[in-house]
Design a protein around this motif. Structure first.
Motif, PDB file in Angstrom:
ATOM      1  N   GLY A  33      35.633  65.795  37.170  1.00  0.00           N
ATOM      2  CA  GLY A  33      34.383  65.798  37.913  1.00  0.00           C
ATOM      3  C   GLY A  33      34.377  64.906  39.128  1.00  0.00           C
ATOM      4  N   ALA A  34      35.527  64.292  39.445  1.00  0.00           N
ATOM      5  CA  ALA A  34      35.575  63.350  40.559  1.00  0.00           C
ATOM      6  C   ALA A  34      35.365  64.041  41.893  1.00  0.00           C
ATOM      7  CB  ALA A  34      36.906  62.603  40.564  1.00  0.00           C
ATOM      8  N   PHE A  35      35.529  65.350  41.945  1.00  0.00           N
ATOM      9  CA  PHE A  35      35.220  66.084  43.171  1.00  0.00           C
ATOM     10  C   PHE A  35      34.611  67.426  42.784  1.00  0.00           C
ATOM     11  CE2 PHE A  35      36.043  68.899  46.764  1.00  0.00           C
ATOM     12  CZ  PHE A  35      35.521  68.128  47.792  1.00  0.00           C
ATOM     13  N   THR A  36      33.419  67.672  43.309  1.00  0.00           N
ATOM     14  CA  THR A  36      32.681  68.888  42.990  1.00  0.00           C
ATOM     15  C   THR A  36      32.130  69.487  44.268  1.00  0.00           C
ATOM     16  OG1 THR A  36      32.037  68.001  40.828  1.00  0.00           O
ATOM     17  CG2 THR A  36      30.735  69.835  41.671  1.00  0.00           C
ATOM     18  N   VAL A  37      32.140  70.813  44.339  1.00  0.00           N
ATOM     19  CA  VAL A  37      31.479  71.544  45.421  1.00  0.00           C
ATOM     20  C   VAL A  37      30.410  72.414  44.772  1.00  0.00           C
ATOM     21  CG1 VAL A  37      31.745  73.178  47.326  1.00  0.00           C
ATOM     22  CG2 VAL A  37      33.606  71.587  46.784  1.00  0.00           C
ATOM     23  N   ALA A  38      29.163  72.281  45.210  1.00  0.00           N
ATOM     24  CA  ALA A  38      28.074  73.035  44.597  1.00  0.00           C
ATOM     25  C   ALA A  38      27.097  73.500  45.672  1.00  0.00           C
ATOM     26  CB  ALA A  38      27.350  72.183  43.558  1.00  0.00           C
ATOM     27  N   ARG A  39      26.328  74.524  45.313  1.00  0.00           N
ATOM     28  CA  ARG A  39      25.267  75.029  46.189  1.00  0.00           C
ATOM     29  C   ARG A  39      23.935  74.541  45.624  1.00  0.00           C
ATOM     30  NH1 ARG A  39      25.956  76.977  50.996  1.00  0.00           N
ATOM     31  NH2 ARG A  39      24.720  78.880  50.729  1.00  0.00           N
ATOM     32  N   LEU A  40      23.163  73.825  46.463  1.00  0.00           N
ATOM     33  CA  LEU A  40      21.913  73.211  46.042  1.00  0.00           C
ATOM     34  C   LEU A  40      20.744  73.885  46.761  1.00  0.00           C
ATOM     35  CD1 LEU A  40      20.844  70.724  44.337  1.00  0.00           C
ATOM     36  CD2 LEU A  40      20.729  69.509  46.517  1.00  0.00           C
ATOM     37  N   VAL A  52      28.946  68.217  48.388  1.00  0.00           N
ATOM     38  CA  VAL A  52      30.281  67.879  47.911  1.00  0.00           C
ATOM     39  C   VAL A  52      30.305  66.416  47.500  1.00  0.00           C
ATOM     40  CG1 VAL A  52      31.424  69.602  49.359  1.00  0.00           C
ATOM     41  CG2 VAL A  52      31.116  67.300  50.234  1.00  0.00           C
ATOM     42  N   GLY A  53      31.070  66.123  46.484  1.00  0.00           N
ATOM     43  CA  GLY A  53      31.186  64.751  46.012  1.00  0.00           C
ATOM     44  C   GLY A  53      31.430  64.730  44.526  1.00  0.00           C
ATOM     45  N   GLN A  79      28.113  70.480  55.571  1.00  0.00           N
ATOM     46  CA  GLN A  79      27.951  70.234  54.149  1.00  0.00           C
ATOM     47  C   GLN A  79      27.372  68.838  53.965  1.00  0.00           C
ATOM     48  OE1 GLN A  79      31.940  70.975  52.780  1.00  0.00           O
ATOM     49  NE2 GLN A  79      32.706  68.980  53.399  1.00  0.00           N
ATOM     50  N   PHE A  80      26.851  68.582  52.775  1.00  0.00           N
ATOM     51  CA  PHE A  80      26.194  67.305  52.492  1.00  0.00           C
ATOM     52  C   PHE A  80      27.107  66.487  51.594  1.00  0.00           C
ATOM     53  CE2 PHE A  80      23.196  64.462  50.346  1.00  0.00           C
ATOM     54  CZ  PHE A  80      22.421  64.022  51.416  1.00  0.00           C
ATOM     55  N   ARG A  81      27.546  65.337  52.093  1.00  0.00           N
ATOM     56  CA  ARG A  81      28.453  64.466  51.348  1.00  0.00           C
ATOM     57  C   ARG A  81      27.624  63.553  50.453  1.00  0.00           C
ATOM     58  NH1 ARG A  81      33.711  64.358  50.098  1.00  0.00           N
ATOM     59  NH2 ARG A  81      33.965  65.417  52.114  1.00  0.00           N
ATOM     60  N   VAL A  82      27.754  63.697  49.133  1.00  0.00           N
ATOM     61  CA  VAL A  82      26.941  62.960  48.169  1.00  0.00           C
ATOM     62  C   VAL A  82      27.523  61.555  47.973  1.00  0.00           C
ATOM     63  CG1 VAL A  82      26.118  62.871  45.790  1.00  0.00           C
ATOM     64  CG2 VAL A  82      26.253  65.069  46.988  1.00  0.00           C
ATOM     65  N   ALA A  83      26.664  60.558  48.197  1.00  0.00           N
ATOM     66  CA  ALA A  83      27.048  59.176  47.917  1.00  0.00           C
ATOM     67  C   ALA A  83      26.617  58.769  46.518  1.00  0.00           C
ATOM     68  CB  ALA A  83      26.436  58.233  48.956  1.00  0.00           C
ATOM     69  N   LEU A 166      26.218  52.929  35.823  1.00  0.00           N
ATOM     70  CA  LEU A 166      27.195  52.480  36.817  1.00  0.00           C
ATOM     71  C   LEU A 166      26.657  52.615  38.233  1.00  0.00           C
ATOM     72  CD1 LEU A 166      30.441  53.944  35.208  1.00  0.00           C
ATOM     73  CD2 LEU A 166      29.788  51.543  35.344  1.00  0.00           C
ATOM     74  N   GLN A 167      25.986  53.726  38.523  1.00  0.00           N
ATOM     75  CA  GLN A 167      25.425  53.883  39.857  1.00  0.00           C
ATOM     76  C   GLN A 167      24.319  52.866  40.110  1.00  0.00           C
ATOM     77  OE1 GLN A 167      25.140  57.982  41.651  1.00  0.00           O
ATOM     78  NE2 GLN A 167      25.438  58.590  39.520  1.00  0.00           N
ATOM     79  N   GLY A 168      23.648  52.451  39.052  1.00  0.00           N
ATOM     80  CA  GLY A 168      22.618  51.430  39.197  1.00  0.00           C
ATOM     81  C   GLY A 168      23.180  50.107  39.671  1.00  0.00           C
ATOM     82  N   TYR A 169      24.461  49.865  39.422  1.00  0.00           N
ATOM     83  CA  TYR A 169      25.118  48.649  39.894  1.00  0.00           C
ATOM     84  C   TYR A 169      26.001  48.915  41.114  1.00  0.00           C
ATOM     85  CZ  TYR A 169      23.381  46.076  35.915  1.00  0.00           C
ATOM     86  OH  TYR A 169      22.549  45.451  35.010  1.00  0.00           O
ATOM     87  N   GLY A 170      25.759  50.046  41.770  1.00  0.00           N
ATOM     88  CA  GLY A 170      26.432  50.308  43.037  1.00  0.00           C
ATOM     89  C   GLY A 170      27.798  50.939  42.931  1.00  0.00           C
ATOM     90  N   VAL A 171      28.214  51.332  41.731  1.00  0.00           N
ATOM     91  CA  VAL A 171      29.522  51.961  41.583  1.00  0.00           C
ATOM     92  C   VAL A 171      29.436  53.392  42.110  1.00  0.00           C
ATOM     93  CG1 VAL A 171      31.318  52.665  39.963  1.00  0.00           C
ATOM     94  CG2 VAL A 171      30.037  50.549  39.570  1.00  0.00           C
ATOM     95  N   SER A 172      30.372  53.779  42.959  1.00  0.00           N
ATOM     96  CA  SER A 172      30.341  55.117  43.530  1.00  0.00           C
ATOM     97  C   SER A 172      30.561  56.163  42.436  1.00  0.00           C
ATOM     98  CB  SER A 172      31.417  55.268  44.607  1.00  0.00           C
ATOM     99  OG  SER A 172      32.704  55.261  44.031  1.00  0.00           O
ATOM    100  N   PRO A 173      30.036  57.369  42.613  1.00  0.00           N
ATOM    101  CA  PRO A 173      30.221  58.407  41.588  1.00  0.00           C
ATOM    102  C   PRO A 173      31.684  58.705  41.286  1.00  0.00           C
ATOM    103  CG  PRO A 173      28.490  59.049  43.114  1.00  0.00           C
ATOM    104  CD  PRO A 173      29.117  57.808  43.676  1.00  0.00           C
ATOM    105  N   ALA A 174      32.537  58.669  42.310  1.00  0.00           N
ATOM    106  CA  ALA A 174      33.954  58.974  42.076  1.00  0.00           C
ATOM    107  C   ALA A 174      34.585  57.961  41.125  1.00  0.00           C
ATOM    108  CB  ALA A 174      34.709  59.001  43.397  1.00  0.00           C
ATOM    109  N   PHE A 175      34.289  56.670  41.323  1.00  0.00           N
ATOM    110  CA  PHE A 175      34.847  55.665  40.430  1.00  0.00           C
ATOM    111  C   PHE A 175      34.140  55.682  39.077  1.00  0.00           C
ATOM    112  CE2 PHE A 175      36.611  53.510  44.273  1.00  0.00           C
ATOM    113  CZ  PHE A 175      37.930  53.593  43.874  1.00  0.00           C
TER     114      PHE A 175
END
Length: 744
Positions: A33-40, A52-53, A79-83, A166-175
């Motif tokens: 799941g570290a890289f996903t392409v989806a239609r929103l 993407v993200g 495309q929209f790069r998800v942070a 993890l995201q609550g403490y600033g960890v990026s989704p990829a990590f």
């Protein structure tokens, strides 16, 4: 990359934007799941955007709030790069039905999703969270299916909880995805217990990133766990620079400076780590017992095991000595139609009777001829001979030179990725009577220890290599230490043979090694005053002071001039730079060469990187599953939206889109990455921009990578600096001392 880095390409200017919508379709999702392409589909309205993200575990039908930036790529458009993202409950019954029927829960398809939503309505997700046992109320769902649904929903809930935490403490989704893949449902507990373990367990997360997370979690700057992690990181950093150990005083100073704490705290942490066995302290390999050597436990075990293994081999008798070596050598000379030189005869004789032997020397001194002779004579004597090298390319050259099979050391030792061990070891040794290892200067202490452990006591080991090259990428200087110890008989070849002496590559390599300026030749294509015949020299220097013009010249040489003049394909020409950064660094030169050679070809974009069909690429970390090693280079043969296929010599290896961070462009590489490889042609930029890396052994290594042509581009001042600078920092290693002690 930083743990808190959102990753991705450089977006257009502007602040982060927030989009809210429903996932209409998942176009692609990597295995973790570290890289996903989806239609929103955005709310409100009908606009659909590509996002993407890293969207771990997000299915079609999921309602999301995503934060990031719009970007425009050449291939895929806007495309929209998800942070970061937050998953919210679907707000409608139709949304709930699509969400549950998307394949999110194993065993629940659209039909059962419709039944579940019909039974529980808009409170469906709340029921699944709070009282999942009620799923049995749905018509058609029996006890076994109900249990499966409960388990699957629980697993999905764990993924969401970990990602939110993890995201609550600033960890990026990829990590965050990597962390969940490593620890699973225990991720939150593991990270809370010791955030510093991320620096040692998760590839790509360094100590500084883990330290930032620890601070966000409230870990005190003087916490014992933080100090111990800083000491371990410092040891790791030193190992990355080639040092097997660090003196205690240096370790205390460096760790305290990194952590910004008093030195006594670092010293206390070292003592605690020694008591728990995570580091080892040894006074036997240093001159001053008051400043002992501090090892990572693994490196200490490797070095002591390697020394003990070599002593074991040296002490055990060989079961089948080669009788009358002079007669055997004379027969080989007759059959091969050659006459070995005095040093070569000495080297062959040594290999025929020694339990462990070293043959070393530079280019053109006949190492390959010696290996052929040793193999021929030993096989005639009825011995089984194994041939191996640290890299695939070096093994292939060895096989071509001897007309015998040769393999990489990892393949020879039967690497087992599942448990990260070798199948060949002390309890299941190799069957060869004699093992010859070429390019032995590339052996680091870990691999050498595993190799020696896999040799039966009666076996013989012959190490062949050039100690004047750069040392191994991994920690240690095994070949140099074995020679320096005096415990292993060694022949150093110095005589350059007549045919090799006609090559300026060979002559200049030896001149540089002796501290002399090379014969710089004339520009490619120029003619000398020899009856108007074209210059046949294989070594040239093109002077250019301006870095930008020098970079353009390198590009022109690879893309146009050398292919047109000498018939090389651009992929056969390797640019070797002293550094990665700067205008004449490998990074910038790769971009210039990619645009010159593969612009417009099909490829894959991943963030700011693009890899295209025809690109020359390099693996940057060992992948034991794919059997591709750090430093192996290949050519991209095909590309689709989901994967690349790369040809490494005779093997085609597939990379999913979320595995592409293991590959980098390789038209240009650092000299360190070229060890163990040879190329038809080499172009070496040398400029004062590279000042900190201008060293004699680096220049020598770069030049000896070229088989048929070497071209230097840059300034005479930089060349002179490299030739004069023989002051290479010695690596901290205790192997030579341990072997010397064993002789007393």
């Amino acid at each position: 990359m930083d743990l808190f880095d959102r990753g991705g390409t450089t977006p257009r200017a502007g602040q982060d934007e927030t989009l809210v919508g429903t996932v209409e379709r998942v176009v692609y999702s990597g295995g973790d799941g570290a890289f996903t392409v989806a239609r929103l589909r955005l709310d409100p309205g009908e606009r659909v955007v590509t996002v993407v993200g890293s969207l771990v575990g997000v299915p079609a039908g999921a309602a999301l709030r995503v934060v990031g930036k719009f970007e425009t790529t050449a291939r895929f458009g806007e495309q929209f790069r998800v942070a970061s993202y937050t998953e919210v409950a679907p707000a409608t019954l139709e949304g709930l039905r699509r969400y549950l029927g998307s394949g999110l829960i194993k065993g629940i398809g659209p039909e059962f999703a419709t039944r579940i939503v019909a039974r529980f309505g808009i409170e469906t997700l709340e029921v699944l969270d709070r009282d999942p046992g009620r799923i049995g109320e749905v018509p058609g769902i029996g006890p076994s299916r109900a249990r499966a649904v409960r388990d699957a929903w629980s697993a999905q809930r764990q993924v969401r909880e970990v990602m939110v935490f993890l995201q609550g403490y600033g960890v990026s989704p990829a990590f965050a995805a990597r962390i969940y893949k490593r620890y699973g449902a225990a991720s939150i507990a593991r990270v809370r217990e010791n955030p510093y373990r991320l620096a040692f367990d998760i590839w790509g997360i360094g100590f500084l990133s883990a330290d930032k997370l620890a601070a966000a979690l409230g870990v005190a700057r003087d916490a014992p766990g933080r100090i111990e992690a800083g000491v371990r990181h410092t040891l790791d950093d030193e190992a990355g620079n080639g040092n097997v150990f660090v003196s205690r005083a240096r370790l205390v100073q460096k760790a305290a400076a990194l952590l910004e704490v008093p030195e006594e705290l670092a010293g206390e942490a070292i003592d605690r780590l020694a008591r728990t066995g995570e580091v080892a302290i040894d006074v036997s390999v240093v001159d001053a017992p008051s400043d002992p050597a501090v090892y990572e436990a693994e490196l200490y075990r490797a070095e002591t095991a390697l020394a003990a293994g070599l002593r074991r081999l040296l002490a055990a008798p060989a079961p089948v000595p080669v009788e009358k070596p002079d007669r055997a050598i004379a027969r080989y000379e007759r059959e091969a139609g050659i006459a070995l030189a005095r040093q070569q005869v000495e080297a062959v004789k040594l290999a025929l009777h020694a339990k462990v032997a070293v043959v070393t020397g530079g280019p053109g001194v006949g190492k390959t001829t010696i290996v052929r002779g040793i193999v021929s004579i030993l096989k005639r004597a009825g011995l089984t001979v194994g041939l191996a090298a640290p890299t695939g390319r070096a093994a292939k050259r060895l096989a071509d030179a001897t007309s015998e099979s040769a393999s990489t050391l990892h393949r020879l030792l039967e690497w087992r990725p599942a448990d990260a061990t070798f199948g060949r070891c002390a309890t299941r040794p190799l069957g060869s009577d004699v093992l010859i290892v070429d390019e032995a200067s590339m052996l680091d202490v870990r691999l050498a220890a595993d190799l020696v452990a896999a040799l039966a006591s009666a076996a013989r080991l012959i190490l062949v290599g050039d100690i004047d090259q750069l040392p191994s990428v991994g920690p240690g200087t095994v070949l140099a230490d074995v020679i320096a110890s005096g415990a292993v008989p060694t022949v150093r070849l110095t005589e350059i043979f007549r045919q090799a002496a006609q090559s300026l590559i060979v002559v200049n390599a030896h001149r540089i090694q002796e501290g002399e300026m090379p014969d710089l030749g004339v520009p490619p294509g120029a003619e000398r005053s020899r009856g108007g015949e074209p210059d046949r020299r294989d070594f040239f220097f093109l002077e250019e002071d301006d870095p930008a013009k020098a970079a353009a010249l390198v590009r022109d040489l690879v893309a146009v001039r050398l292919p047109r003049r000498y018939g090389f394909s651009p992929q056969e020409i390797q640019v070797l730079s002293p550094m990665h950064r700067g205008e004449l660094g490998a990074g910038n030169l790769n971009q210039l060469l990619q645009e010159a050679l593969t612009a417009g070809a099909a490829g894959i974009e991943r963030g700011a990187r693009v890899l295209r069909v025809g690109d020359k690429v390099m693996q940057v970390r060992n992948d034991y599953d794919k059997e591709v090693w750090n430093g192996d280079s290949g050519i991209v043969e095909s590309a689709s939206a989901e994967a690349l296929a790369v040809r490494f010599d005779d093997r085609l290896v597939s990379y999913a889109i979320d595995e592409l961070d293991a590959l980098v462009l390789a038209y240009a590489a650092t000299v360190h990455k070229s060890q163990g490889s040879e190329y038809p042609a080499v172009v070496v930029p040398l400029h004062t921009q590279h000042y900190v890396m201008l060293q004699r052994n680096l220049l020598y290594t770069a030049i000896t990578r070229g088989k048929r042509l070497v071209v230097l581009v840059g300034t005479r001042k930089a060349l002179a600096l490299a030739v004069r600078n023989a002051d290479v920092a010695a690596r901290a290693s205790g192997l030579a001392a341990r072997l010397r002690t064993s002789r007393r």
